[in-house]
Design an enzyme around this catalytic site. Structure first.
Site, PDB file in Angstrom:
ATOM      1  CG  PHE A 219      -1.850   1.101   1.393  1.00  0.00           C
ATOM      2  CD1 PHE A 219      -2.919   1.230   0.536  1.00  0.00           C
ATOM      3  CD2 PHE A 219      -1.700   2.019   2.424  1.00  0.00           C
ATOM      4  CE1 PHE A 219      -3.834   2.275   0.685  1.00  0.00           C
ATOM      5  CE2 PHE A 219      -2.600   3.058   2.591  1.00  0.00           C
ATOM      6  CZ  PHE A 219      -3.665   3.193   1.716  1.00  0.00           C
TER       7      PHE A 219
ATOM      8  CB  SER B 234       2.875  -4.829   3.456  1.00  0.00           C
ATOM      9  OG  SER B 234       2.194  -4.083   4.428  1.00  0.00           O
ATOM     10  CG  MET B 235      -2.720  -4.069   0.400  1.00  0.00           C
ATOM     11  SD  MET B 235      -3.184  -2.537  -0.456  1.00  0.00           S
ATOM     12  CE  MET B 235      -2.118  -2.615  -1.901  1.00  0.00           C
TER      13      MET B 235
ATOM     14  CG  ASP C  31       6.529  -5.006  10.461  1.00  0.00           C
ATOM     15  OD1 ASP C  31       6.254  -3.793  10.392  1.00  0.00           O
ATOM     16  OD2 ASP C  31       6.218  -5.828   9.585  1.00  0.00           O
TER      17      ASP C  31
ATOM     18  CG  HIS D 184       6.554  -3.247   6.988  1.00  0.00           C
ATOM     19  ND1 HIS D 184       5.725  -4.301   7.318  1.00  0.00           N
ATOM     20  CD2 HIS D 184       5.995  -2.654   5.893  1.00  0.00           C
ATOM     21  CE1 HIS D 184       4.705  -4.341   6.474  1.00  0.00           C
ATOM     22  NE2 HIS D 184       4.849  -3.361   5.602  1.00  0.00           N
TER      23      HIS D 184
END
Length: 277
Positions: A25, A93-94, A194, A224
């Site tokens: 994202f 992630s996303m 993270d 992250h």
């Protein structure tokens, strides 16, 4: 609107194994490009698309939502399926959440899933206030380039459009109900340190999927955006081993890989505006 230098999509025509990579994202393909190139070196057909509204300016993202982002990776998966005998999905992630939904929806058309620090909820941004706040405030500050490795940064937006963040929250809630449909072998790599996605997100995903072939690996030296961090090599190696185990004989050995020179190749990534997610 021109695509930011470094944010371009990546595609490579390889063999019978296809891999679809999904970025995060407000991020761009830049965060996953070294991973994509490594898979290509192993003879795989690789697709790393640029999600709608990303890689240009945050105003373009303001008018997009999760349906647009998912539709893009869904199209890419179908194209890979026409080209390759075995297809894997992966993401950061996303992007990990998008990969999991592809697995849930496409069943046997997906041979396995690899996710790095996958997101399951919107954190911060006063998430519960988003339905109202997005009508009052257009953006909030960008997610910091959460990388431990000096000299490495993520290319993306310095603002988070709240309409897009609200759509992301809607997507995560929908996906959470679909996770039991994920039955494919799953490789989950996560960073204990993270600062964007907490460990609870990975734990929730592992507890909800129906996969019986599950491997969890800790990335102890990374934050992250681990794909551009100290443990990037681990992600590359583990993902190739995972795919090779599930598609034996179809993964190419590129031979000895030259170690990066710390002087001439001082770190992955491109200096610039930061983002994440």
């Amino acid at each position: 609107m021109p695509v930011l230098p470094g944010a371009e999509p990546f595609r490579h025509e390889g063999g019978e194994v296809g891999v679809l990579l999904c970025h995060g994202f407000t991020g761009s393909p830049q965060s996953l490009r070294p991973w994509a190139e490594h898979l290509a070196e192993h003879g795989m057909t690789v697709s790393l698309p640029l999600l709608p509204g990303h890689g240009t300016r945050w105003e373009d993202m303001q008018v997009t939502g999760w349906q647009d982002w998912y539709a893009e990776v869904d199209r890419e998966l179908r194209t890979l399926g026409e080209r390759c005998g075995r297809v894997f999905v992966a993401g950061l992630s996303m992007g990990g959440a998008l990969a999991l939904r592809l697995a849930a929806k496409h069943g046997d058309a997906v041979s396995g899933v690899v996710v790095v620090n996958p997101a399951n909820r919107v954190h911060g941004l006063s998430a519960y206030a988003l339905p109202v706040a997005r009508h009052l405030v257009r953006t909030t500050k960008g997610i910091a380039s959460d990388i431990a490795k000096p000299g490495s940064s993520e290319l993306g937006y310095d603002r988070v459009p709240l309409h897009a963040a609200h759509s992301l929250r809607t997507f995560f809630r929908r996906l959470d109900g679909e996770l039991p449909q994920v039955t494919q072998p799953l490789l989950l790599l996560r960073s204990p340190q993270d600062h964007v996605v907490p460990p609870a997100d990975s734990a929730r995903i592992l507890g909800r999927v129906s996969s019986t072939d599950v491997t969890e690996i800790l990335l102890e030296q990374s934050y992250h955006v681990a794909t551009l961090d100290h443990d990037a090599h681990r992600i590359l190696q583990e993902s190739v081993s995972f795919i090779d185990r599930l598609a034996p004989g179809l993964v190419k050995d590129p031979g000895p890989v030259k170690e990066p020179d710390p002087v001439t190749e001082p770190g992955l990534g491109k200096e610039g505006t930061v983002a994440g997610g």
